[in-house]
Design a protein around this motif. Structure first.
Motif, PDB file in Angstrom:
ATOM      1  N   VAL A 143     -23.806   7.463 -33.760  1.00 23.43           N
ATOM      2  CA  VAL A 143     -23.177   8.776 -33.657  1.00 23.43           C
ATOM      3  C   VAL A 143     -22.498   9.062 -34.987  1.00 23.43           C
ATOM      4  CG1 VAL A 143     -22.848   8.610 -31.175  1.00 23.43           C
ATOM      5  CG2 VAL A 143     -21.026   7.862 -32.686  1.00 23.43           C
ATOM      6  N   GLY A 144     -22.440  10.334 -35.317  1.00 29.14           N
ATOM      7  CA  GLY A 144     -21.832  10.673 -36.597  1.00 29.14           C
ATOM      8  C   GLY A 144     -21.658  12.163 -36.762  1.00 29.14           C
ATOM      9  N   VAL A 145     -21.429  12.563 -37.996  1.00 32.94           N
ATOM     10  CA  VAL A 145     -21.140  13.958 -38.324  1.00 32.94           C
ATOM     11  C   VAL A 145     -22.287  14.524 -39.153  1.00 32.94           C
ATOM     12  CG1 VAL A 145     -19.524  15.519 -39.457  1.00 32.94           C
ATOM     13  CG2 VAL A 145     -18.675  13.462 -38.321  1.00 32.94           C
ATOM     14  N   ALA A 146     -22.793  15.671 -38.736  1.00 30.63           N
ATOM     15  CA  ALA A 146     -23.879  16.317 -39.471  1.00 30.63           C
ATOM     16  C   ALA A 146     -23.386  16.782 -40.836  1.00 30.63           C
ATOM     17  CB  ALA A 146     -24.419  17.500 -38.679  1.00 30.63           C
ATOM     18  N   LYS A 147     -24.151  16.455 -41.864  1.00 30.12           N
ATOM     19  CA  LYS A 147     -23.849  16.904 -43.219  1.00 30.12           C
ATOM     20  C   LYS A 147     -24.797  18.011 -43.669  1.00 30.12           C
ATOM     21  CE  LYS A 147     -20.381  14.226 -43.952  1.00 30.12           C
ATOM     22  NZ  LYS A 147     -19.034  14.818 -44.120  1.00 30.12           N
ATOM     23  N   MET A 148     -25.787  18.295 -42.832  1.00 31.66           N
ATOM     24  CA  MET A 148     -26.748  19.358 -43.115  1.00 31.66           C
ATOM     25  C   MET A 148     -26.964  20.164 -41.843  1.00 31.66           C
ATOM     26  SD  MET A 148     -29.830  17.381 -45.107  1.00 31.66           S
ATOM     27  CE  MET A 148     -29.627  16.631 -46.722  1.00 31.66           C
ATOM     28  N   SER A 149     -27.474  21.352 -42.003  1.00 32.46           N
ATOM     29  CA  SER A 149     -27.940  22.116 -40.849  1.00 32.46           C
ATOM     30  C   SER A 149     -29.284  21.554 -40.407  1.00 32.46           C
ATOM     31  CB  SER A 149     -28.093  23.586 -41.215  1.00 32.46           C
ATOM     32  OG  SER A 149     -29.149  23.750 -42.154  1.00 32.46           O
ATOM     33  N   ALA A 150     -29.718  21.934 -39.209  1.00 29.57           N
ATOM     34  CA  ALA A 150     -31.026  21.495 -38.725  1.00 29.57           C
ATOM     35  C   ALA A 150     -32.131  21.934 -39.683  1.00 29.57           C
ATOM     36  CB  ALA A 150     -31.270  22.061 -37.326  1.00 29.57           C
ATOM     37  N   GLU A 151     -32.027  23.151 -40.170  1.00 25.26           N
ATOM     38  CA  GLU A 151     -33.047  23.672 -41.090  1.00 25.26           C
ATOM     39  C   GLU A 151     -33.126  22.822 -42.355  1.00 25.26           C
ATOM     40  OE1 GLU A 151     -34.130  27.848 -43.458  1.00 25.26           O
ATOM     41  OE2 GLU A 151     -32.298  27.674 -42.257  1.00 25.26           O
TER      42      GLU A 151
END
Length: 240
Positions: A143-151
């Motif tokens: 588990v973690g933190v998104a650094k980018m958008s899905a796109e």
């Protein structure tokens, strides 16, 4: 079990549990809130230090996650390994699937998930979202933190960190515990510890009173802390 100091824990009330379920459903998809906290589950909240309000959520004797408030997103649920295992079969939002080559670095070196290893992801992911990383069998990896958008994660030739790892999830199945547990059961299971703490507190109160021959008063607000203090003073045989 380790909880974050100073250990300001309390029972979760029904409205707390409903609200936690709503937050989890909003972040990770319908049904995930009930999966995390089934009906009849004993839940403890521990107020933990943070920039604003944060409460750890304790299930089955383990910290399953936390609800943290921030001024941008409001209240958010922070995943931990236990909640990752519980939610993985049902999650429909905030998920990322990685290829097999990413598993060893993540599991054994706590590496972050790189964009090059992302196979699929929830199209609604935005930077800053809490994300559950899954393998191709949809088993939890981290588990973690998104650094980018899905796109950005799925863009051909994408490089860099897609999800910064916060916790690695052990590669073992979650064994849910009995939900038919009451607070009476909790008190019985912890009776020795509670009795020891009560004895220590009463001995401390008696010692302070003995060492300080002054008028005795208990500052009483009607809250749980001052009520517990008053009861301990009375049980120690002292009349303030």
């Amino acid at each position: 079990m380790q909880i974050t100091p100073p250990g300001d824990a309390r029972p979760a009330f029904e409205f707390d549990i409903r609200y936690i379920r709503e937050i989890v459903d909003r972040q990770f998809g319908p049904g995930t809130g009930d999966a995390l906290i089934p009906s009849g589950k004993v839940v403890v909240l521990n107020k933990a230090p943070d920039l604003d309000r944060m409460d750890e959520i304790i299930l089955d004797g383990e910290v399953a996650g936390a609800v943290r408030f921030d001024i941008v997103h409001g209240n958010r649920f922070l995943l931990k390994p236990l909640s990752a295992k519980i939610l993985a079969p049902l999650i429909s939002k905030s998920w990322v699937i990685v290829d097999d080559g990413a598993l060893d670095p993540i599991r054994n070196r706590k590496a972050s998930t790189l964009a090059v290893g992302v196979l699929q992801c929830d199209p609604g992911i935005r930077p800053g979202d809490d994300v559950l990383v899954l393998d191709k069998g949809r088993r939890p990896v981290s588990v973690g933190v998104a650094k980018m958008s899905a796109e950005e994660m799925l863009r051909p030739g994408a490089k860099g960190t897609a999800v910064k790892t916060r916790w690695v999830v052990a590669n073992e199945a979650h064994e849910p515990r009995d939900t038919d547990v009451t607070w009476d059961d909790v008190l019985i299971a912890n009776s020795e510890v509670l009795e020891r703490r009560v004895s220590e507190a009463k001995a401390f109160i008696s010692r302070v009173v003995s060492d300080n021959p002054l008028p005795i008063a208990v500052s009483y607000s009607g809250g749980k802390d001052s009520l517990a203090t008053l009861l301990l003073v009375l049980e120690a045989g002292i009349r303030p």
